[in-house]
Design a protein around this motif. Structure first.
Motif, mmCIF file in Angstrom:
data_model
loop_
_atom_site.group_PDB
_atom_site.id
_atom_site.type_symbol
_atom_site.label_atom_id
_atom_site.label_comp_id
_atom_site.label_asym_id
_atom_site.label_seq_id
_atom_site.Cartn_x
_atom_site.Cartn_y
_atom_site.Cartn_z
ATOM 1 N N ALA A 59 -32.274 -90.849 -34.287
ATOM 2 C CA ALA A 59 -31.488 -92.078 -34.387
ATOM 3 C C ALA A 59 -30.263 -91.887 -35.273
ATOM 4 C CB ALA A 59 -32.365 -93.207 -34.941
ATOM 5 N N ILE A 60 -30.422 -91.124 -36.344
ATOM 6 C CA ILE A 60 -29.302 -90.893 -37.264
ATOM 7 C C ILE A 60 -28.261 -89.963 -36.646
ATOM 8 C CG2 ILE A 60 -28.658 -89.873 -39.486
ATOM 9 C CD1 ILE A 60 -31.388 -90.809 -40.546
ATOM 10 N N ARG A 61 -28.725 -88.845 -36.087
ATOM 11 C CA ARG A 61 -27.790 -87.836 -35.575
ATOM 12 C C ARG A 61 -27.075 -88.269 -34.298
ATOM 13 N NH1 ARG A 61 -29.673 -83.268 -33.799
ATOM 14 N NH2 ARG A 61 -31.900 -83.762 -33.777
ATOM 15 N N TYR A 62 -27.831 -88.848 -33.365
ATOM 16 C CA TYR A 62 -27.235 -89.188 -32.074
ATOM 17 C C TYR A 62 -26.764 -90.636 -31.996
ATOM 18 C CZ TYR A 62 -29.090 -84.754 -30.380
ATOM 19 O OH TYR A 62 -29.357 -83.415 -30.216
ATOM 20 N N GLY A 63 -27.304 -91.488 -32.841
ATOM 21 C CA GLY A 63 -26.884 -92.879 -32.822
ATOM 22 C C GLY A 63 -25.879 -93.211 -33.896
ATOM 23 N N TYR A 64 -26.311 -93.101 -35.153
ATOM 24 C CA TYR A 64 -25.462 -93.505 -36.274
ATOM 25 C C TYR A 64 -24.246 -92.598 -36.439
ATOM 26 C CZ TYR A 64 -23.997 -94.415 -41.070
ATOM 27 O OH TYR A 64 -23.250 -94.689 -42.191
ATOM 28 N N GLN A 65 -24.452 -91.283 -36.499
ATOM 29 C CA GLN A 65 -23.355 -90.351 -36.773
ATOM 30 C C GLN A 65 -22.359 -90.263 -35.624
ATOM 31 O OE1 GLN A 65 -25.175 -86.647 -37.958
ATOM 32 N NE2 GLN A 65 -25.732 -87.424 -39.985
ATOM 33 N N ARG A 66 -22.767 -90.599 -34.415
ATOM 34 C CA ARG A 66 -21.858 -90.568 -33.260
ATOM 35 C C ARG A 66 -21.369 -91.968 -32.892
ATOM 36 N NH1 ARG A 66 -24.281 -85.934 -29.115
ATOM 37 N NH2 ARG A 66 -24.694 -84.354 -30.717
ATOM 38 N N TYR A 67 -21.677 -92.933 -33.746
ATOM 39 C CA TYR A 67 -21.229 -94.313 -33.563
ATOM 40 C C TYR A 67 -21.709 -94.907 -32.236
ATOM 41 C CZ TYR A 67 -18.173 -92.885 -37.369
ATOM 42 O OH TYR A 67 -17.689 -92.399 -38.546
ATOM 43 N N GLU A 68 -22.859 -94.480 -31.778
ATOM 44 C CA GLU A 68 -23.449 -95.035 -30.564
ATOM 45 C C GLU A 68 -24.563 -96.010 -30.993
ATOM 46 O OE1 GLU A 68 -24.535 -91.811 -28.017
ATOM 47 O OE2 GLU A 68 -22.449 -91.299 -27.580
ATOM 48 N N THR A 69 -24.132 -97.185 -31.375
ATOM 49 C CA THR A 69 -25.020 -98.181 -31.970
ATOM 50 C C THR A 69 -26.143 -98.576 -31.027
ATOM 51 O OG1 THR A 69 -23.123 -99.047 -33.213
ATOM 52 C CG2 THR A 69 -25.106 -100.417 -33.124
ATOM 53 N N GLU A 70 -25.828 -98.699 -29.730
ATOM 54 C CA GLU A 70 -26.858 -99.111 -28.772
ATOM 55 C C GLU A 70 -27.995 -98.101 -28.732
ATOM 56 O OE1 GLU A 70 -23.700 -98.860 -28.168
ATOM 57 O OE2 GLU A 70 -22.943 -100.816 -27.510
ATOM 58 N N LEU A 71 -27.661 -96.823 -28.794
ATOM 59 C CA LEU A 71 -28.695 -95.785 -28.785
ATOM 60 C C LEU A 71 -29.532 -95.853 -30.056
ATOM 61 C CD1 LEU A 71 -29.958 -93.289 -27.467
ATOM 62 C CD2 LEU A 71 -28.220 -91.887 -28.613
ATOM 63 N N MET A 72 -28.885 -96.090 -31.187
ATOM 64 C CA MET A 72 -29.607 -96.186 -32.446
ATOM 65 C C MET A 72 -30.562 -97.386 -32.420
ATOM 66 S SD MET A 72 -28.125 -96.461 -36.351
ATOM 67 C CE MET A 72 -27.446 -98.103 -36.081
#
Length: 223
Positions: free
Chosen positions: A182-195
């Motif tokens: 969640a942190i690497r692919y959602g938060y750090q890539r600004y993909e909030t929906e994925l997070m």
């Protein structure tokens, strides 16, 4: 492009790998809690003041060790244990390495919960075991654990939920897991929906574990 095509299909393999890593770490933690934490909690109960096998020195030593481990902020414990982790598994990085500090916390946390569950066993049960001439093994397995089994299951359920939370921290040592995903692919890539989607998965895991744990505890509770 819908949500599935944008996020799920794109990161499906990484997501399943992260879920597998979380299950592995939680599984190792639960195994450590049951195999070591439960006997340790039982020993704390048996040797505390006023119990049949009272041993002030042994109880004090174990009590202090458990309290120290439980007082450590988990992230600092992970870093502090890096030399020991490297000694045990040959590396300080990866899911297996991250399982070592998780297992240590699991042992300390569940031993205290197990001790508290055993302390709730009515004195009448303890007296009955003594009057029947039960030896130590019989006293533990045929009286204590039988009477406290519902509380022991509730404590293990609570611990499992905590282990999932702790597993999100071990990304600092490359432990992986759904929280790290969640942190690497959602938060750090600004993909909030994925997070948010990943957080929902974690919530579902927690609710499922809590439900199954409570169900088993109610089944075992004969009071």
């Amino acid at each position: 492009m819908n949500f599935y095509e944008t996020y799920i299909a794109k990161y499906e393999s990484e997501m399943w790998e992260a879920i597998g890593q979380t299950f592995f770490m939680v599984g190792v933690s639960l195994a450590a809690a049951i195999l070591i934490g439960l006997p340790l909690g039982t020993l704390l109960y048996l040797t505390r003041k006023g119990q049949k096998y009272e041993n002030v020195v042994l109880f004090t030593i174990l009590d202090v060790i458990v309290n120290i481990i439980r007082s450590f902020p988990f992230l600092l414990l992970v870093v502090f244990m890096i030399p020991l982790t490297r000694m045990i598994v040959g590396t300080a990085l990866g899911t297996t390495a991250a399982s070592i500090p998780l297992a240590v916390v699991a042992i300390a946390s569940y031993s205290r919960l197990a001790e508290q569950s055993l302390l709730e066993v009515p004195k009448g049960v303890v007296e009955a075991a003594s009057s029947m001439g039960a030896n130590l093994f019989q006293f533990i397995y045929k009286f204590l654990y039988v009477e406290a089994r519902a509380g022991l299951v509730r404590g293990l359920t609570l611990s499992a939920v905590s282990f999932i939370s702790y597993s999100t921290v071990v990304g600092v040592v490359g432990g992986g897991g759904i929280g790290d995903f969640a942190i690497r692919y959602g938060y750090q890539r600004y993909e909030t929906e994925l997070m948010v989607f990943t957080i929902v998965i974690m919530i579902v895991f927690v609710q499922l574990i809590q439900y199954l744990g409570n169900l088993l505890a109610r089944t075992l509770d004969k009071r």
